[in-house]
Design a protein around this motif. Structure first.
Motif, short mmCIF file in Angstrom:
data_model
loop_
_atom_site.label_atom_id
_atom_site.label_comp_id
_atom_site.label_asym_id
_atom_site.label_seq_id
_atom_site.Cartn_x
_atom_site.Cartn_y
_atom_site.Cartn_z
N ILE A 1 46.49 45.59 52.18
CA ILE A 1 46.59 45.57 50.50
C ILE A 1 46.29 44.19 50.08
O ILE A 1 45.42 43.79 49.20
N SER A 2 46.56 43.03 49.94
CA SER A 2 46.24 41.54 50.19
C SER A 2 44.17 41.51 49.74
O SER A 2 44.10 41.34 49.57
N ARG A 3 43.98 42.33 51.07
CA ARG A 3 42.32 42.20 51.21
C ARG A 3 41.37 42.94 50.16
O ARG A 3 40.31 42.65 49.36
N LEU A 4 42.59 44.25 49.68
CA LEU A 4 41.87 45.38 48.75
C LEU A 4 42.46 44.77 47.60
O LEU A 4 41.22 45.04 46.81
N ILE A 5 43.40 43.79 47.47
CA ILE A 5 43.44 43.21 46.16
C ILE A 5 42.34 42.06 45.81
O ILE A 5 41.44 42.04 44.51
N ASN A 6 41.83 41.61 46.96
CA ASN A 6 41.25 40.84 46.93
C ASN A 6 39.74 41.23 46.55
O ASN A 6 39.16 40.55 45.10
N ASP A 7 39.77 42.21 47.19
CA ASP A 7 38.06 43.09 46.52
C ASP A 7 37.46 42.85 45.55
O ASP A 7 36.95 43.44 45.38
N ILE A 8 39.07 44.00 44.93
CA ILE A 8 38.88 44.76 43.64
C ILE A 8 38.64 43.38 42.43
O ILE A 8 38.91 43.08 41.37
#
Length: 181
Positions: free
Chosen positions: A85-92
């Motif tokens: 989830i943290s990587r997804l949030i960073n990717d957006i």
């Protein structure tokens, strides 16, 4: 009883929004020996802003020797989704540092084991490798672990049976009707 509950809550819906408090929260809780075959049960929920974005409630896959043992395995089971989830949030495009990614626990012994290498010798050697993985991730600043009182642990409703006001309070927090923290 179930039909009455469903009829009275049909207007409760999942509410996702942000109050500019962009933090990823993970609440991980376990219920020691919750099943007839003495397995523990874990509940994990993840929140970003208001309301939960991902919830789990399932039996642990190994028998635990203590409530601390069960809580530690539940915390360990939450790590992959914290990272995803943290990587997804960073990717957006939303940058989170580790102080904004928090794993909440209501068991102080578990927090001490994760944060301070306070592993009792002998009775927890079977989970040392899980501890080392979590401790390494905290030392490398992937996330932080903080204490939350049992009264405010919203994953309680995912790990054990709750009645009355406590159930309503937790279900409202899971749906985003009331504030989580």
């Amino acid at each position: 009883r179930l039909m009455n509950y469903l009829a009275n809550t049909k207007y409760k819906v999942l509410k996702l929004n942000s109050d500019n408090n962009l933090k990823l929260y993970c609440f991980a809780d376990a219920s020691f020996r919750a099943h007839n075959n003495i397995y523990a049960h874990m509940g994990i929920c993840y929140s970003f802003g208001c309301g939960t974005i991902l919830n789990f409630s399932k039996k642990l896959k190994m028998i635990t020797k203590s409530s601390t043992d069960a809580e530690l395995l539940t915390a360990y089971n939450s790590i992959n989704n914290i990272l995803w989830i943290s990587r997804l949030i960073n990717d957006i495009g939303i940058k989170l540092d580790y102080t904004n990614i928090i794993l909440y626990q209501d068991n102080m012994s578990t927090i001490n084991i994760i944060n301070n290498y306070d592993v009792p010798r002998g009775n927890m050697t079977h989970i040392h490798h899980k501890y080392f993985i979590m401790n390494d991730m905290i030392n490398n600043k992937y996330f932080s672990v903080k204490y939350i009182s049992t009264e405010n642990m919203i994953a309680d409703s995912l790990s054990k049976l709750l009645n009355g006001d406590k159930f309503i309070q937790n279900s409202n927090a899971l749906l985003g009707i009331t504030n989580i923290i």
